[in-house]
Write a protein that holds these residues in place. Sequence first.
Motif, PDB file in Angstrom:
ATOM      1  N   ALA A   1      -6.680  -4.319   5.865  1.00  0.00           N
ATOM      2  CA  ALA A   1      -7.042  -4.146   4.635  1.00  0.00           C
ATOM      3  C   ALA A   1      -6.366  -4.676   3.622  1.00  0.00           C
TER       4      ALA A   1
ATOM      5  N   LEU B   1       0.828  -1.041  -0.049  1.00  0.00           N
ATOM      6  CA  LEU B   1       0.121  -0.049  -0.145  1.00  0.00           C
ATOM      7  C   LEU B   1       1.025   1.275  -0.077  1.00  0.00           C
TER       8      LEU B   1
ATOM      9  N   ALA C   1      -1.499   5.882  15.218  1.00  0.00           N
ATOM     10  CA  ALA C   1      -2.721   6.438  14.566  1.00  0.00           C
ATOM     11  C   ALA C   1      -3.253   5.217  13.711  1.00  0.00           C
ATOM     12  N   LEU C   2      -2.437   4.478  13.344  1.00  0.00           N
ATOM     13  CA  LEU C   2      -2.960   3.261  12.536  1.00  0.00           C
ATOM     14  C   LEU C   2      -3.579   2.173  13.186  1.00  0.00           C
TER      15      LEU C   2
ATOM     16  N   GLY D   1      -7.280   8.061   4.743  1.00  0.00           N
ATOM     17  CA  GLY D   1      -6.103   7.579   4.306  1.00  0.00           C
ATOM     18  C   GLY D   1      -5.594   6.394   4.743  1.00  0.00           C
ATOM     19  N   GLN D   2      -6.360   5.552   5.917  1.00  0.00           N
ATOM     20  CA  GLN D   2      -5.933   4.653   6.614  1.00  0.00           C
ATOM     21  C   GLN D   2      -5.915   3.002   5.746  1.00  0.00           C
ATOM     22  N   ILE D   3      -6.955   2.917   5.201  1.00  0.00           N
ATOM     23  CA  ILE D   3      -6.854   1.675   4.281  1.00  0.00           C
ATOM     24  C   ILE D   3      -7.331   2.182   2.671  1.00  0.00           C
ATOM     25  N   PRO D   4      -7.136   1.430   2.179  1.00  0.00           N
ATOM     26  CA  PRO D   4      -7.277   1.635   0.645  1.00  0.00           C
ATOM     27  C   PRO D   4      -8.551   0.946   0.333  1.00  0.00           C
TER      28      PRO D   4
ATOM     29  N   ARG E   1      -6.906  -8.527   3.580  1.00  0.00           N
ATOM     30  CA  ARG E   1      -8.337  -8.967   3.070  1.00  0.00           C
ATOM     31  C   ARG E   1      -7.988  -8.757   1.793  1.00  0.00           C
TER      32      ARG E   1
ATOM     33  N   ARG F   1      -8.489 -12.068  -1.277  1.00  0.00           N
ATOM     34  CA  ARG F   1      -9.474 -11.863  -2.130  1.00  0.00           C
ATOM     35  C   ARG F   1      -8.799 -12.565  -3.546  1.00  0.00           C
TER      36      ARG F   1
ATOM     37  N   GLY G   1      -2.538  11.959   1.205  1.00  0.00           N
ATOM     38  CA  GLY G   1      -3.729  11.734   2.148  1.00  0.00           C
ATOM     39  C   GLY G   1      -4.568  10.524   1.797  1.00  0.00           C
ATOM     40  N   ARG G   2      -4.116   9.753   0.794  1.00  0.00           N
ATOM     41  CA  ARG G   2      -4.660   8.781   0.147  1.00  0.00           C
ATOM     42  C   ARG G   2      -4.129   7.440   0.379  1.00  0.00           C
ATOM     43  N   MET G   3      -4.717   6.231   0.897  1.00  0.00           N
ATOM     44  CA  MET G   3      -3.927   4.918   0.669  1.00  0.00           C
ATOM     45  C   MET G   3      -4.503   4.315  -0.461  1.00  0.00           C
ATOM     46  N   THR G   4      -3.530   3.769  -1.115  1.00  0.00           N
ATOM     47  CA  THR G   4      -3.895   3.235  -2.542  1.00  0.00           C
ATOM     48  C   THR G   4      -3.071   1.729  -2.369  1.00  0.00           C
TER      49      THR G   4
ATOM     50  N   HIS H   1       0.767   5.375   0.938  1.00  0.00           N
ATOM     51  CA  HIS H   1      -0.043   6.615   1.572  1.00  0.00           C
ATOM     52  C   HIS H   1       0.558   7.651   0.906  1.00  0.00           C
TER      53      HIS H   1
ATOM     54  N   THR I   1      -4.393  -1.131  10.773  1.00  0.00           N
ATOM     55  CA  THR I   1      -5.566  -0.841   9.908  1.00  0.00           C
ATOM     56  C   THR I   1      -5.248  -1.305   8.385  1.00  0.00           C
ATOM     57  N   PRO I   2      -4.455  -0.436   7.670  1.00  0.00           N
ATOM     58  CA  PRO I   2      -4.046  -0.849   6.609  1.00  0.00           C
ATOM     59  C   PRO I   2      -3.471  -2.084   6.242  1.00  0.00           C
TER      60      PRO I   2
END
Lengths: 294, 574
Positions: free
Chosen positions: A268, A78, A248-249, B74-77, A271, A275, A83-86, A80, A264-265
């Motif tokens: 995700a 991932l 924070a995470l 911005g913590q998870i995609p 998961r 998948r 401000g976005r997690m991709t 970051h 958290t990231p």
Amino acid sequence: MWRLLALRPGALAREEAFQGLAAPEAFRPLESPWEARRADPRPWPEPLYFVDGKEREEALLAQGERVALLGSVAAGALVHQGGRMTLLSPVVRRVGVGLSEPLQVGELLYEPVEAEGTDYPSLRAGLQKVREDLEKRVAQGLSGGLLVVDGPVRFPRPGGALLGYIKTHWVRYLPEEEEALLHALRPGERTPAFQVSREEQALASWYVRLPLAPEGLRPPQAGLLRVETPLKGPYLELADLSLSLFPALASHPVKDPRAPQNLTPIGALERELARRMGSQEVVDRLLRRHLGGG
Amino acid sequence: MERIGVVLGRREATPLEFWVGVEGEGLLRLDDLVVVKGFHPRLGEVLYFGMVDHVAKLHEGEAYDTDTFLAVEGQIPVSLAYVAHVSVTRILPEEFFPPDPGSPVYLAQGEDLERALYYDAMKNQRGSTKLPAGFLKNGEVAYLNLEFLNGVKGGHVNISGISGVAAKTSYATFLLKSLLESGVLEDAHQARVLLFNVKGEDLFFLDKPNARLQEKDRAEYARLGLPATPFQSVAFMAPPKKEGYVPDLDTRLEGVRAYHWDLVQFCQRGLLPFLFADRTAMTNLGFLLAHVTEKLKELAQGQKGPSLLVEDWPEEDLPEEVRFDQLGKVRLKTFAQLVRYVEYKLLGPETGEGEGDRRWTARQARPTLEAFVRRLRSSVENLSHLVRGDRPGNPPDPLKGEQVHVVDLAKLSPQGQMFVVGSLLKDLFERKERGQYRGRVFIVLDELNKYAPREEESPIKDILLDIAERGRSLGVILIGAQQTASEVERRVVGNAAIRVVGRLDAAEAERPEYRYLPTSFRQRALILPQGAVILHQPEIPVPLLLRFPFPAWATKREEVLEDNSAEALRREFF
């Protein structure tokens, strides 16, 4: 001909890899005095990467005396940024540990991987190794910024900073006296850094206490994260940054049974990796159809 | 062809409906039309045309609603899914097998759009029957098949919608404009329109340009192939004021004629039943009514009017203002006098318990006769200015003169409205039945729930049913409207081939009358903006959400574009 011996042979337990002898005797503090430390909040570096991998044991096969472990491994990253997690595109491999040539099962193709031994633990270790290699491969494709890996630091990262974090603590690193600080540590605080050596690698490590959501019973170690980074890097800076990063995470117990340590990231990402490995039910069916009976 | 996504495999794909995943920057909205290319080795290529009736976006794989907060921080995609449900409108060739998940989906444009909406099938031997009906959401012109409106394959339009959101009347007038001036209706010059104005005076400026019409509106008319002009040939008729003989209108005075029937017309045309709106539980009364109507017809035979001459009203019984004339006959000059005369014929002289004229009473018991007279008397107040004997009758005649006749009902009492609508429709329908006019006649009538209620019986309802059921073969087309279709006689609504829905009340939208609309359209009927309607026509299995242009004609005094040219001023002053 390979015959199906068992489906889903192992529950997926991910443990801290065996780390050799890191015992309290070898304790070498890098900061003094030995007391809880705080740091001012600081911005996250950009890009900030997270890498994790996942393995899934799908079937145990037998051919005469030979045994092979079929499994899927996946690793992904991932990033970051802004401000976005991709999610960066993950890599998935299907492997057969103990096979000597590729095995086609319906539309699934298992690549052969050599195993150290022929017993089940060696096969599992082989699968784990594939996963670690895959993680390493993914991590090597990421440049600059800071990389956070789930688990211990296993490889150097010349292009940028690296943090590994360990959720469960099988190994004691601190002598009894210093260990008392772990229990006194408050959320958002860390221990001073100390040195750890593993497989010729010198690492700096410290413990961080994550905030705990008010509900639920907690073992004393709950919320404790051990963070490590190569000793060659700016480890004190990273230690202070880690106080802005990990709390924070931290995940929430309602959503993740491994909260708060399972970030958290990473949750995700796991998961998502699961998948991409495809539905276990579908895989089971294919394996049964092609390898069962006969 | 613009590729927009693929057919989804996680949800069932059927020949009649499937889900589409929108890819990349693609945009798919409600009402967008799509085409899917399906393939089967034994059938070859099959095209599925469909309309989007549901679109959704969601975060896939999120287990908790609050995960979205984490995503925003911005913590998870997240994996954003953009999906659309498509109702199939057409399959070419007609092979009803499901499309494969993963089949590419394209936006239907141009020729594909025409095929999706069956425009290519809207034609007959003489040419296209595509009648412009508004604009689709994507800006393309929407058409309806004229053959389902002019009576060839179907007829009648029914419009539902709450009032005040500019749907019913506005859309009906727009449709008329399209019918009369698009050139699609071949004998448009012969077509006649009877418009009833039931509320306000909105329809009294149909012949005036709208001052608020803007350039973009004109461009829209041009795209529809319609002139952005008011109606060219309109006659305006309003009932006279109760006193005097001036049309009872507030906002428009010039060019409006007062209408009324004279006593002889009233009798000859058999209009008496239209005074009796409720025929429920009055079988005896109904019989008497038919009988008296016949007697009045007989009486008026050969008379010229406007007043009615009777010869058998003895002097001692005459009301004060009535006198014998030189021929020994009594001249009835008002509706009240006619009522008094009928009363005399049924109940006998006012003095004493006399008996009525046996030829008139039709052996009915006195209570029935009295009930009849009571009802008749109560109508005097409402009708005396509409049925009069002081000047020759001037009832609206939609088959003569101007092409469009606007007949005002707004200020009439409910009984007066019933009477006017009933009388005009009866006359019109009878003349069409007798083949006295060849062109088509379009009747626009709002508040159908009043004239053809579901529960009650009335003479007007009979006529409306007649029009609904037989009108299309006679060339009489009803463009009916109401707030609530659930309160209108089923057969009247059911016979309308074209159904239009404007904004609906939430409870109303759930009634079975609107089941022909898919759920998403029923939901949207609650929030339809001004100038938008949902139109359903027999050929297309899905309704269309249409926008229609701003009226080119004024709909109220303030909108009238004042003509200040020298010519107009000269006309006004000299």
